[in-house]
Design a protein around this motif. Structure first.
Motif, PDB file in Angstrom:
ATOM      1  N   GLU A   6       0.838  -1.207   0.000  1.00  0.00           N
ATOM      2  CA  GLU A   6       0.000   0.000   0.000  1.00  0.00           C
ATOM      3  C   GLU A   6       0.873   1.258   0.000  1.00  0.00           C
ATOM      4  O   GLU A   6       1.998   1.252   0.496  1.00  0.00           O
ATOM      5  CB  GLU A   6      -0.893   0.044   1.245  1.00  0.00           C
ATOM      6  N   SER A   7       0.297   2.327  -0.515  1.00  0.00           N
ATOM      7  CA  SER A   7       0.946   3.635  -0.471  1.00  0.00           C
ATOM      8  C   SER A   7      -0.131   4.714  -0.530  1.00  0.00           C
ATOM      9  O   SER A   7      -1.286   4.426  -0.868  1.00  0.00           O
ATOM     10  CB  SER A   7       1.936   3.810  -1.625  1.00  0.00           C
ATOM     11  N   GLY A   9      -0.912   6.935   2.085  1.00  0.00           N
ATOM     12  CA  GLY A   9      -1.413   7.439   3.357  1.00  0.00           C
ATOM     13  C   GLY A   9      -0.687   8.708   3.770  1.00  0.00           C
ATOM     14  O   GLY A   9       0.284   9.123   3.154  1.00  0.00           O
ATOM     15  N   LEU A  20      -5.338   6.251  -1.959  1.00  0.00           N
ATOM     16  CA  LEU A  20      -4.511   5.110  -1.596  1.00  0.00           C
ATOM     17  C   LEU A  20      -4.328   4.202  -2.809  1.00  0.00           C
ATOM     18  O   LEU A  20      -5.238   4.064  -3.626  1.00  0.00           O
ATOM     19  CB  LEU A  20      -5.141   4.319  -0.457  1.00  0.00           C
ATOM     20  N   CYS A  22      -2.667   0.225  -3.966  1.00  0.00           N
ATOM     21  CA  CYS A  22      -2.192  -1.085  -3.523  1.00  0.00           C
ATOM     22  C   CYS A  22      -1.668  -1.821  -4.747  1.00  0.00           C
ATOM     23  O   CYS A  22      -2.449  -2.156  -5.647  1.00  0.00           O
ATOM     24  CB  CYS A  22      -3.310  -1.872  -2.867  1.00  0.00           C
ATOM     25  N   TRP A  36     -10.343  -2.888   0.594  1.00  0.00           N
ATOM     26  CA  TRP A  36      -9.669  -2.065   1.590  1.00  0.00           C
ATOM     27  C   TRP A  36     -10.360  -2.266   2.938  1.00  0.00           C
ATOM     28  O   TRP A  36     -11.591  -2.226   3.028  1.00  0.00           O
ATOM     29  CB  TRP A  36      -9.731  -0.595   1.200  1.00  0.00           C
ATOM     30  N   ARG A  38      -9.829  -1.162   7.276  1.00  0.00           N
ATOM     31  CA  ARG A  38      -9.123  -0.220   8.136  1.00  0.00           C
ATOM     32  C   ARG A  38      -9.272  -0.642   9.591  1.00  0.00           C
ATOM     33  O   ARG A  38     -10.231  -1.315   9.969  1.00  0.00           O
ATOM     34  CB  ARG A  38      -9.646   1.206   7.949  1.00  0.00           C
ATOM     35  N   VAL A  92      -5.287   2.774  10.252  1.00  0.00           N
ATOM     36  CA  VAL A  92      -4.372   2.109   9.325  1.00  0.00           C
ATOM     37  C   VAL A  92      -5.234   1.404   8.289  1.00  0.00           C
ATOM     38  O   VAL A  92      -6.146   0.649   8.645  1.00  0.00           O
ATOM     39  CB  VAL A  92      -3.451   1.109  10.049  1.00  0.00           C
ATOM     40  N   TYR A  94      -5.598  -1.189   5.194  1.00  0.00           N
ATOM     41  CA  TYR A  94      -4.977  -2.411   4.686  1.00  0.00           C
ATOM     42  C   TYR A  94      -5.615  -2.833   3.368  1.00  0.00           C
ATOM     43  O   TYR A  94      -6.839  -2.788   3.211  1.00  0.00           O
ATOM     44  CB  TYR A  94      -5.140  -3.551   5.683  1.00  0.00           C
ATOM     45  N   LYS A 110       0.854  -4.547   4.469  1.00  0.00           N
ATOM     46  CA  LYS A 110       1.291  -4.154   5.796  1.00  0.00           C
ATOM     47  C   LYS A 110       0.545  -2.936   6.312  1.00  0.00           C
ATOM     48  O   LYS A 110       0.639  -2.611   7.500  1.00  0.00           O
ATOM     49  CB  LYS A 110       2.792  -3.902   5.802  1.00  0.00           C
ATOM     50  N   THR A 112      -1.179   1.223   5.524  1.00  0.00           N
ATOM     51  CA  THR A 112      -0.702   2.596   5.402  1.00  0.00           C
ATOM     52  C   THR A 112      -1.567   3.469   6.318  1.00  0.00           C
ATOM     53  O   THR A 112      -2.797   3.310   6.345  1.00  0.00           O
ATOM     54  CB  THR A 112      -0.753   3.088   3.940  1.00  0.00           C
TER      55      THR A 112
END
Length: 118
Positions: A6-7, A9, A20, A22, A36, A38, A92, A94, A110, A112
């Motif tokens: 993921e990226s 955040g 976001l 993934c 997604w 959270r 967070v 995921y 993992k 973000t």
């Protein structure tokens, strides 16, 4: 095996937007649904949005009208466009992928962190 990264955040003010991403790699041909989730501090992980390989979409009631999930199968990337963010969206986030070959398994990134300030 599938790997999810993921990226996107970060910290944003209430009312702002984030997108976001993934990125999936590995046995991506076996990926069926993606989604997604959270998890806020002290709370259980919850579904935010999910999309099947056929394009059917499901949203949590709390994000309907504000978040948009999309999927680029050619790039093996899942997106979550988040608009009108609220402090209660802080969590967070995921990425999840359901893999259906050779058997059904769930893979997770993992995570973000998204922080929405009031």
């Amino acid at each position: 095996q599938v790997q999810l990264v993921e990226s996107g955040g970060g910290l944003v003010q209430a009312g702002g937007s984030l997108r976001l991403s993934c990125a999936a790699s590995g046995d991506t041909v076996c990926i069926s649904a993606m989604g997604w989730y959270r998890q806020a501090s002290g709370k259980e992980r919850e579904l935010v949005a999910a999309i099947t390989s056929g394009g059917s979409i499901n949203y949590a009631d709390s994000v309907k009208g504000r978040f948009t999930i999309s999927r680029d199968n050619a790039q093996n990337t899942l997106y979550l466009q988040m608009n009108s963010l609220k402090p209660e969206d802080t969590a967070v986030y995921y990425c999840n992928a359901e893999v259906t070959c050779p058997g059904v398994m769930d893979y997770w990134g993992k995570g973000t962190l998204v922080t929405v300030s009031s």
